[in-house]
Design a protein around this motif. Structure first.
Motif, PDB file in Angstrom:
ATOM      1  N   ARG A 178      13.260 -24.365 -25.118  1.00 47.21           N
ATOM      2  CA  ARG A 178      14.134 -23.702 -24.453  1.00 47.21           C
ATOM      3  C   ARG A 178      16.027 -24.077 -24.643  1.00 47.21           C
ATOM      4  O   ARG A 178      15.892 -23.057 -25.412  1.00 47.21           O
ATOM      5  CB  ARG A 178      14.156 -24.158 -23.141  1.00 47.21           C
ATOM      6  CG  ARG A 178      15.468 -23.477 -22.597  1.00 47.21           C
ATOM      7  CD  ARG A 178      15.443 -23.064 -20.777  1.00 47.21           C
ATOM      8  NE  ARG A 178      13.329 -22.298 -20.308  1.00 47.21           N
ATOM      9  CZ  ARG A 178      12.782 -22.438 -20.504  1.00 47.21           C
ATOM     10  NH1 ARG A 178      12.761 -24.326 -20.199  1.00 47.21           N
ATOM     11  NH2 ARG A 178      11.337 -21.414 -20.085  1.00 47.21           N
ATOM     12  N   ARG A 188      17.613 -20.853 -27.120  1.00 45.16           N
ATOM     13  CA  ARG A 188      18.814 -20.196 -27.310  1.00 45.16           C
ATOM     14  C   ARG A 188      20.096 -20.337 -27.631  1.00 45.16           C
ATOM     15  O   ARG A 188      21.070 -19.757 -27.832  1.00 45.16           O
ATOM     16  CB  ARG A 188      18.607 -21.034 -25.011  1.00 45.16           C
ATOM     17  CG  ARG A 188      20.665 -20.461 -24.641  1.00 45.16           C
ATOM     18  CD  ARG A 188      20.795 -21.523 -23.362  1.00 45.16           C
ATOM     19  NE  ARG A 188      20.178 -20.553 -22.293  1.00 45.16           N
ATOM     20  CZ  ARG A 188      18.947 -21.181 -21.517  1.00 45.16           C
ATOM     21  NH1 ARG A 188      18.720 -23.047 -22.096  1.00 45.16           N
ATOM     22  NH2 ARG A 188      17.750 -21.496 -21.151  1.00 45.16           N
ATOM     23  N   GLU A 213      14.527 -16.131 -22.210  1.00 44.46           N
ATOM     24  CA  GLU A 213      13.882 -16.611 -21.326  1.00 44.46           C
ATOM     25  C   GLU A 213      12.602 -15.928 -21.699  1.00 44.46           C
ATOM     26  O   GLU A 213      11.349 -16.378 -20.956  1.00 44.46           O
ATOM     27  CB  GLU A 213      14.118 -16.269 -19.578  1.00 44.46           C
ATOM     28  CG  GLU A 213      15.294 -16.975 -19.240  1.00 44.46           C
ATOM     29  CD  GLU A 213      14.597 -18.858 -19.250  1.00 44.46           C
ATOM     30  OE1 GLU A 213      13.943 -19.395 -19.274  1.00 44.46           O
ATOM     31  OE2 GLU A 213      15.113 -20.361 -20.284  1.00 44.46           O
ATOM     32  N   ARG A 237       8.631 -16.805 -21.426  1.00 45.57           N
ATOM     33  CA  ARG A 237       7.514 -16.495 -19.883  1.00 45.57           C
ATOM     34  C   ARG A 237       6.432 -16.670 -20.395  1.00 45.57           C
ATOM     35  O   ARG A 237       5.624 -16.637 -21.541  1.00 45.57           O
ATOM     36  CB  ARG A 237       7.795 -15.263 -20.055  1.00 45.57           C
ATOM     37  CG  ARG A 237       7.778 -14.801 -18.230  1.00 45.57           C
ATOM     38  CD  ARG A 237       8.352 -13.518 -17.837  1.00 45.57           C
ATOM     39  NE  ARG A 237       9.680 -13.640 -17.829  1.00 45.57           N
ATOM     40  CZ  ARG A 237      10.885 -12.751 -18.380  1.00 45.57           C
ATOM     41  NH1 ARG A 237      10.268 -11.479 -18.436  1.00 45.57           N
ATOM     42  NH2 ARG A 237      10.993 -12.857 -18.321  1.00 45.57           N
TER      43      ARG A 237
END
Length: 197
Positions: free
Chosen positions: A91, A95, A193, A197
């Motif tokens: 993550r 990001r 995100e 997911r």
């Protein structure tokens, strides 16, 4: 009869076959600046050489074509401005890469250079091939992050990594070229995100 041993010939300065890093940097910077400011005007080996303060034979010694210089300049810029993170967190890495990609694409010389190259690639098959090479190098960065995340168990094994890469760059290029919506930090967070997911 002279019995002195012959003196070794003095070494000549290097003729320039090896790249001088300062000259290479000047050429890449000049190429990127020219393509960013081109506004449809042709960027040639001659204009790059003149802007870099070198002879065009220097460019041809190190690169086979104008397109190769432009590709090298763009790839070098992307590597500096959008390094590939490896923090140990899928993550966080995704990001960080997304944020850096979006931010770099909004600044000069990257933004106008990318727009000009995309426009010219539509008319020039050789430049189109070079753009594919550039985009593949950027795709490889995203793919590497996703694959490392999969190896750590952060991404399910059944997720299609190449499809995720397509979604990442499809989103980026759509917004970058059409300019209908922002490419900002909040958007980078939402895209990250959405992909995970």
């Amino acid at each position: 009869m002279d019995t002195k041993e012959p003196r070794p010939a003095e070494s000549r300065p290097h003729t320039g076959r090896r790249r001088n890093e300062a000259v290479r940097r000047a050429i890449l910077d000049a190429a990127l600046d020219l393509i960013a400011d081109a506004d449809g005007a042709p960027v040639t080996v001659e204009t790059i050489a003149r802007a870099a303060g070198v002879g065009k034979q220097t460019l041809y010694r190190w690169w086979p074509s104008k397109g190769a210089v432009l590709l090298d300049a763009l790839t070098d810029y992307a590597a500096q401005e959008v390094p590939t993170p490896d923090t140990g967190s899928l993550r966080d890495d995704l990001r960080a890469l997304t944020t850096a990609t979006f931010e770099a694409s909004q600044r000069a010389p990257s933004a106008p250079a990318l727009r000009t190259l995309v426009r010219e690639a539509a008319r020039d098959p050789h430049l189109a091939e070079l753009m594919r090479n550039f985009t593949e190098s950027r795709r490889a960065a995203v793919r590497g992050i996703l694959q490392r995340g999969r190896e750590r168990g952060e991404l399910p094994a059944d997720r299609d990594v190449d499809l995720l890469v397509d979604q990442f760059y499809g989103f980026f290029w759509y917004r970058f070229l059409l300019g209908h919506a922002p490419l900002d930090r909040a958007t980078a967070d939402r895209l990250t995100e959405s992909l995970l997911r």
